[in-house]
Design a protein around this motif. Structure first.
Motif, PDB file in Angstrom:
ATOM      1  N   ASN A 137      75.887  60.863   6.980  1.00 49.19           N
ATOM      2  CA  ASN A 137      76.085  62.199   7.562  1.00 49.19           C
ATOM      3  C   ASN A 137      77.111  62.925   6.707  1.00 49.19           C
ATOM      4  O   ASN A 137      77.396  62.508   5.598  1.00 49.19           O
ATOM      5  N   GLY A 138      77.656  64.032   7.210  1.00 48.84           N
ATOM      6  CA  GLY A 138      78.563  64.816   6.361  1.00 48.84           C
ATOM      7  C   GLY A 138      77.782  65.414   5.204  1.00 48.84           C
ATOM      8  O   GLY A 138      76.852  66.190   5.408  1.00 48.84           O
ATOM      9  N   ILE A 139      78.132  65.030   3.980  1.00 53.08           N
ATOM     10  CA  ILE A 139      77.361  65.461   2.799  1.00 53.08           C
ATOM     11  C   ILE A 139      76.188  64.498   2.670  1.00 53.08           C
ATOM     12  O   ILE A 139      76.210  63.532   1.897  1.00 53.08           O
ATOM     13  N   ILE A 140      75.169  64.753   3.460  1.00 53.07           N
ATOM     14  CA  ILE A 140      74.058  63.815   3.641  1.00 53.07           C
ATOM     15  C   ILE A 140      73.382  63.503   2.309  1.00 53.07           C
ATOM     16  O   ILE A 140      73.030  64.394   1.546  1.00 53.07           O
ATOM     17  N   GLY A 141      73.201  62.206   2.056  1.00 56.03           N
ATOM     18  CA  GLY A 141      72.484  61.780   0.870  1.00 56.03           C
ATOM     19  C   GLY A 141      73.329  61.647  -0.378  1.00 56.03           C
ATOM     20  O   GLY A 141      72.841  61.163  -1.397  1.00 56.03           O
ATOM     21  N   HIS A 183      63.442  72.006   8.204  1.00 58.06           N
ATOM     22  CA  HIS A 183      62.838  71.952   9.534  1.00 58.06           C
ATOM     23  C   HIS A 183      63.875  71.651  10.609  1.00 58.06           C
ATOM     24  O   HIS A 183      63.527  71.422  11.765  1.00 58.06           O
ATOM     25  N   GLY A 184      65.144  71.621  10.207  1.00 62.49           N
ATOM     26  CA  GLY A 184      66.223  71.400  11.169  1.00 62.49           C
ATOM     27  C   GLY A 184      66.224  70.011  11.758  1.00 62.49           C
ATOM     28  O   GLY A 184      66.686  69.800  12.870  1.00 62.49           O
ATOM     29  N   ALA A 185      65.708  69.021  11.014  1.00 61.69           N
ATOM     30  CA  ALA A 185      65.532  67.689  11.580  1.00 61.69           C
ATOM     31  C   ALA A 185      66.331  66.622  10.836  1.00 61.69           C
ATOM     32  O   ALA A 185      65.966  65.461  10.861  1.00 61.69           O
ATOM     33  N   MET A 186      67.418  67.002  10.171  1.00 58.98           N
ATOM     34  CA  MET A 186      68.161  66.023   9.393  1.00 58.98           C
ATOM     35  C   MET A 186      69.665  66.155   9.606  1.00 58.98           C
ATOM     36  O   MET A 186      70.420  66.481   8.699  1.00 58.98           O
ATOM     37  N   PRO A 187      70.165  65.888  10.844  1.00 60.67           N
ATOM     38  CA  PRO A 187      71.617  65.912  11.034  1.00 60.67           C
ATOM     39  C   PRO A 187      72.289  64.689  10.427  1.00 60.67           C
ATOM     40  O   PRO A 187      73.463  64.710  10.109  1.00 60.67           O
ATOM     41  N   TYR A 188      71.529  63.606  10.275  1.00 58.68           N
ATOM     42  CA  TYR A 188      72.039  62.398   9.636  1.00 58.68           C
ATOM     43  C   TYR A 188      70.856  61.538   9.201  1.00 58.68           C
ATOM     44  O   TYR A 188      69.721  61.739   9.657  1.00 58.68           O
ATOM     45  N   ILE A 189      71.124  60.600   8.325  1.00 59.67           N
ATOM     46  CA  ILE A 189      70.067  59.710   7.836  1.00 59.67           C
ATOM     47  C   ILE A 189      69.935  58.524   8.792  1.00 59.67           C
ATOM     48  O   ILE A 189      70.921  57.859   9.108  1.00 59.67           O
TER      49      ILE A 189
END
Length: 241
Positions: free
Chosen positions: A116-120, A168-174
């Protein structure tokens, strides 16, 4: 309206502005070079990490493997407030750069992915380190994959997946399942190493330009502190600072 303005003679004002403008031009030119280098690397990744362009001497089909088949995937154990910025060991969190820790839980070669945070955001590290509980740790790599190749592959393909999900607004975290199901294109180990080498040279060019850009910005800031306060005067007659 109450801000005091230091006003040297007009010719000196013009000379100061000219000097700072020279630094602005150098900064702008370096930013343009950096952007071009980043775009070149992106183009190389698009060609080399998809098999659209093969390096000389390599042919044959690539395999497709799940990430979980190529390495162990786990998460860190520590809460983010357990770190110490002055600690001896790097502490990988979900920030852009690692902080420090007085202790370490891992001693291995690893790729660390911010969950999360700077995801990826992905780092490579080999040695003793600590990791935040929402940071994914890839380790115990299969002999079928070069770690440097896998690092480049994740930088390109995982970020593409994340960016698509974000739209798509579907990635708040991995989620762990996303990494376990993540497909990796696997050429021969020799081709992987050559691809990673080419992309590493591109990274070195980018790193060099980023260093130069930061240096120019620091130099301009130092000049502004000197010239815009009167601590350092310019010689208008000889046009030398």
């Amino acid at each position: 309206g109450k801000v005091p303005i230091l006003l040297p003679p007009l010719p000196e004002q013009k000379k100061i502005a000219q000097i700072l403008s020279t630094w602005d031009q150098a900064i702008t030119a370096t930013e343009r070079l950096l952007e071009n280098s980043q775009q070149r690397k992106k183009g190389l990744m698009q060609l080399l990490l998809t098999g659209k362009k093969r390096l000389p001497g390599f042919e044959g089909e690539w395999e497709t493997r799940k990430l979980k088949e190529l390495c162990a995937i786990k998460t860190g154990k520590k809460d983010v407030n357990e770190g110490n910025p002055d600690g001896k060991y790097p502490f990988f969190t979900c920030a852009s750069e690692p902080t420090g820790s007085d202790e370490y839980s891992y001693d291995c070669e690893a790729l660390l992915i911010a969950g999360n945070g700077i995801i990826g955001k992905t780092h490579y590290f080999k040695g003793k380190f600590e990791a935040y509980q929402r940071t994914y740790i890839l380790s115990d790599f299969s002999n079928a994959v070069s770690v440097s190749y896998l690092h480049q592959f994740i930088l390109y393909w995982l970020m593409r997946d994340i960016d698509r999900e974000k739209q798509h607004g579907a990635m708040p975290y991995i989620k762990l399942g996303l990494l376990q199901r993540f497909n990796v294109f696997v050429p021969s180990i020799e081709e992987q190493q050559r691809i990673a080498m080419v992309l590493s040279y591109a990274d070195q060019e980018i790193d060099g330009l980023e260093f130069k850009l930061n240096l120019l910005k620091q130099e301009k800031k130092a000049l502004m502190q000197q010239l815009l306060t009167g601590k350092r005067r310019v010689n208008v007659e000889t046009e030398a600072a």
